[in-house]
Design a protein around this motif. Structure first.
Motif, PDB file in Angstrom:
ATOM      1  N   ASP A  20      15.724   2.388 -20.982  1.00 43.41           N
ATOM      2  CA  ASP A  20      14.656   1.881 -21.845  1.00 43.41           C
ATOM      3  C   ASP A  20      15.066   0.587 -22.532  1.00 43.41           C
ATOM      4  OD1 ASP A  20      13.127   4.011 -21.124  1.00 43.41           O
ATOM      5  OD2 ASP A  20      13.480   5.181 -22.958  1.00 43.41           O
ATOM      6  N   ILE A  67      13.001  -2.856 -22.031  1.00 47.45           N
ATOM      7  CA  ILE A  67      12.408  -3.522 -23.197  1.00 47.45           C
ATOM      8  C   ILE A  67      12.986  -4.923 -23.360  1.00 47.45           C
ATOM      9  CG2 ILE A  67      12.226  -3.438 -25.705  1.00 47.45           C
ATOM     10  CD1 ILE A  67      12.109  -0.382 -25.472  1.00 47.45           C
ATOM     11  N   ALA A  73      11.315  -7.178 -20.902  1.00 47.23           N
ATOM     12  CA  ALA A  73       9.942  -7.487 -21.303  1.00 47.23           C
ATOM     13  C   ALA A  73       9.916  -8.477 -22.458  1.00 47.23           C
ATOM     14  CB  ALA A  73       9.220  -6.203 -21.684  1.00 47.23           C
ATOM     15  N   GLU A  95      -1.387   0.832 -22.498  1.00 46.33           N
ATOM     16  CA  GLU A  95      -1.176  -0.599 -22.316  1.00 46.33           C
ATOM     17  C   GLU A  95      -2.405  -1.398 -22.784  1.00 46.33           C
ATOM     18  OE1 GLU A  95       1.619   1.706 -20.187  1.00 46.33           O
ATOM     19  OE2 GLU A  95      -0.587   1.706 -19.927  1.00 46.33           O
ATOM     20  N   TYR A 137       3.226  -1.992 -29.387  1.00 46.27           N
ATOM     21  CA  TYR A 137       3.864  -1.883 -28.074  1.00 46.27           C
ATOM     22  C   TYR A 137       3.631  -0.467 -27.559  1.00 46.27           C
ATOM     23  CZ  TYR A 137       7.717   1.119 -29.508  1.00 46.27           C
ATOM     24  OH  TYR A 137       8.463   2.181 -29.943  1.00 46.27           O
ATOM     25  N   SER A 138       3.955  -0.268 -26.304  1.00 45.46           N
ATOM     26  CA  SER A 138       3.878   1.073 -25.714  1.00 45.46           C
ATOM     27  C   SER A 138       5.030   1.224 -24.740  1.00 45.46           C
ATOM     28  CB  SER A 138       2.527   1.297 -25.021  1.00 45.46           C
ATOM     29  OG  SER A 138       2.453   0.551 -23.815  1.00 45.46           O
ATOM     30  N   LEU A 139       5.512   2.486 -24.648  1.00 47.78           N
ATOM     31  CA  LEU A 139       6.584   2.818 -23.720  1.00 47.78           C
ATOM     32  C   LEU A 139       6.347   4.246 -23.266  1.00 47.78           C
ATOM     33  CD1 LEU A 139       9.320   2.072 -22.388  1.00 47.78           C
ATOM     34  CD2 LEU A 139      10.443   3.091 -24.389  1.00 47.78           C
ATOM     35  N   ARG A 140       6.146   4.408 -21.955  1.00 43.34           N
ATOM     36  CA  ARG A 140       5.817   5.729 -21.436  1.00 43.34           C
ATOM     37  C   ARG A 140       6.331   5.866 -20.008  1.00 43.34           C
ATOM     38  NH1 ARG A 140       1.402   5.917 -17.950  1.00 43.34           N
ATOM     39  NH2 ARG A 140       0.304   3.928 -17.678  1.00 43.34           N
ATOM     40  N   THR A 141       6.296   7.112 -19.520  1.00 41.15           N
ATOM     41  CA  THR A 141       6.629   7.398 -18.128  1.00 41.15           C
ATOM     42  C   THR A 141       5.347   7.762 -17.392  1.00 41.15           C
ATOM     43  OG1 THR A 141       8.822   8.214 -18.730  1.00 41.15           O
ATOM     44  CG2 THR A 141       7.969   8.870 -16.580  1.00 41.15           C
ATOM     45  N   ARG A 188       8.836   3.988 -15.350  1.00 41.69           N
ATOM     46  CA  ARG A 188       8.870   3.792 -16.785  1.00 41.69           C
ATOM     47  C   ARG A 188       8.097   2.512 -17.080  1.00 41.69           C
ATOM     48  NH1 ARG A 188       9.560   7.247 -20.970  1.00 41.69           N
ATOM     49  NH2 ARG A 188      10.902   6.435 -22.632  1.00 41.69           N
ATOM     50  N   VAL A 214       6.494  -0.297 -19.879  1.00 39.10           N
ATOM     51  CA  VAL A 214       6.550  -0.853 -21.219  1.00 39.10           C
ATOM     52  C   VAL A 214       5.515  -1.965 -21.300  1.00 39.10           C
ATOM     53  CG1 VAL A 214       8.364  -2.517 -20.644  1.00 39.10           C
ATOM     54  CG2 VAL A 214       8.021  -1.834 -23.020  1.00 39.10           C
ATOM     55  N   LEU A 243       4.157  -5.124 -23.992  1.00 37.59           N
ATOM     56  CA  LEU A 243       4.358  -5.906 -25.215  1.00 37.59           C
ATOM     57  C   LEU A 243       3.248  -6.942 -25.333  1.00 37.59           C
ATOM     58  CD1 LEU A 243       8.218  -6.553 -25.071  1.00 37.59           C
ATOM     59  CD2 LEU A 243       7.023  -4.834 -26.442  1.00 37.59           C
TER      60      LEU A 243
END
Length: 441
Positions: A32, A36, A39, A91, A101-105, A112, A114, A116
């Motif tokens: 991660d 990140i 990104a 997103e 922001y978002s971060l997911r699987t 994965r 991400v 921004l």
């Protein structure tokens, strides 16, 4: 073996689980952080859409990422030769400014994702596959499982070896006890090492020695008792056969004097047998476990023994000197011991002589009861043996007695934590002593 394997198995399983979860957490965290960081680096220079579409596909393939610009209206702009990253509501919320922001699987693609913010009304979306990380974790779990299983097997084998080595002395000791119970063979068991089982074997050997010694004493007592009983029984049988033969029809009658002598001889032999049996019973009782003891005044004990001894002392007298002394014990046993000393002194003293009796403390927590006679004394070679069972010196063999009286004295003294001694008195006779612990009365 099962206990060792179970303990090692639990330990290996716990360590493997903790190690796997720790590595998994660290790998996902590094994944991660790297995603990140990429990104954030891409966002620093707001991309021109036209140039964005012209990103070389080789760059995307080598970096193993998928990239795109998500507009607020839901349009996803991607490089012309690239694969669009997964884009959903998370997103879109970043593109519209609803989320920072978002971060997911993404479960469908196993990637994965991400997102921004990248300028007004759009978000930069990066996605990278989790497959390499998951494959690494799968390999790690397989390695931990294989090595953990091998560790459990090794622990089971080692536990078996240790258990067998540890139980081998127990098996030898068990076999030895079974042999003793089966054959009554009291030979000591061989001992090797200095561990707890070796000390247990030493203790068992000590017990075997004590049992063997007790068995030998018992065998010797029976043999000595049989020997001592044989003489009066033989004489008694001879006299009875003579009396029976004289009473038959046609037999020559015995004179009145011979009959009286035979009857007196029979009564004497019966008295001797009665005394011998009584002494044997006394010795057997002395070997029994102790009963509850009581406070004993030795002055009273000696005086009671003197009263009994005077009634059968004949012309002998007693010169008595008693000092107070108190101990804890059995007064009847101590009285019998003192009486035996007095009777022994009277038996060996010439008529009309005086027997000295003293009770005095020695100042070291013990006191002595001394009985001195005016008889022939005890030979030097006989001094160490006079308290043995059935031992009788050459002078004593011509006198009545069983040879057990002084053995009873010794047993009584040792039962009360004391000792006995034999020596020569100032008058040339025997000096027999009982030494007992206690306190002044």
């Amino acid at each position: 073996m099962l206990l060792a394997a179970s303990c090692v198995g639990c330990a290996v399983a716990l360590v493997s689980l903790v190690a796997y979860l720790t590595v998994q957490s660290n790998m996902y965290q590094q994944f991660d952080d790297s995603l990140i960081h990429r990104a954030a680096a891409a966002v620093k220079s707001t991309p021109v859409i036209a140039q964005f579409r012209e990103v070389p596909s080789a760059v995307l393939v080598s970096s193993d990422i998928e990239i795109g610009l998500l507009q607020a209206n839901g349009e996803l702009i991607r490089p012309s030769n690239g694969t669009p990253p997964p884009a959903g509501s998370d997103e879109l919320a970043v593109a519209t400014g609803a989320a920072s922001y978002s971060l997911r699987t993404d479960d469908a693609t196993g990637m994965r994702v991400v997102a921004l913010p990248s300028g007004n009304g759009q978000a930069l979306v990066l996605a990278q596959s989790l497959e390499p990380t998951r494959r690494t974790l799968s390999d790690l779990s397989l390695v931990l499982f294989l090595f953990g299983g091998a560790g459990i097997i090794v622990a089971a084998v080692a536990g078996t070896a240790v258990a067998r080595a540890g139980l081998r002395p127990v098996e030898r000791l068990t076999s030895a006890t079974e042999r003793v119970a089966r054959t009554m063979d009291l030979r000591p068991i061989p001992v090797t090492g200095d561990d707890e089982l070796s000390r247990l074997t030493h203790s068992f050997n000590t017990m075997l020695s004590a049992v063997a010694e007790a068995q030998e004493r018992q065998r010797q007592l029976v043999a000595d008792a049989g020997h001592e009983l044989r003489t009066p029984l033989t004489s008694l049988r001879t006299n009875l056969e003579l009396l029976l033969a004289a009473s038959r029809v046609g037999a020559r009658p015995l004179s009145e004097r011979d009959r009286v002598d035979m009857e007196a001889d029979i009564r004497g032999q019966l008295d001797e047998l009665t005394q011998l049996i009584g002494d044997l019973v006394e010795l057997a009782r002395g070997s029994e476990p102790r009963t509850e003891n009581e406070r004993v005044d030795m002055v009273e004990v000696v005086e009671r023994a003197l009263d009994r001894a005077r009634r059968r002392a004949g012309d002998s007298t007693f010169d008595v000197s008693l000092q107070p002394w108190v101990l804890t014990g059995d007064p009847a046993v101590l009285e019998r011991a003192v009486l035996n000393l007095l009777d022994n002194a009277v038996k060996f003293s010439p008529p009309g002589t005086t027997v000295g009796v003293q009770l005095r403390p020695l100042g070291d927590g013990t006191a002595v009861v001394e009985v001195a006679d005016a008889g022939p004394g005890i030979a030097e070679e006989d001094l160490p043996k006079v308290f043995d069972r059935f031992y009788r010196s050459s002078e004593a063999r011509t006198l009545p007695g069983s040879g057990l009286g002084l053995a009873i004295v010794k047993q009584a003294a040792e039962r009360h934590g004391g000792a006995v001694y034999a020596g020569q008195s100032s008058a040339g006779g025997a000096l027999l002593t009982i030494r007992l612990p206690g306190v002044p009365g």
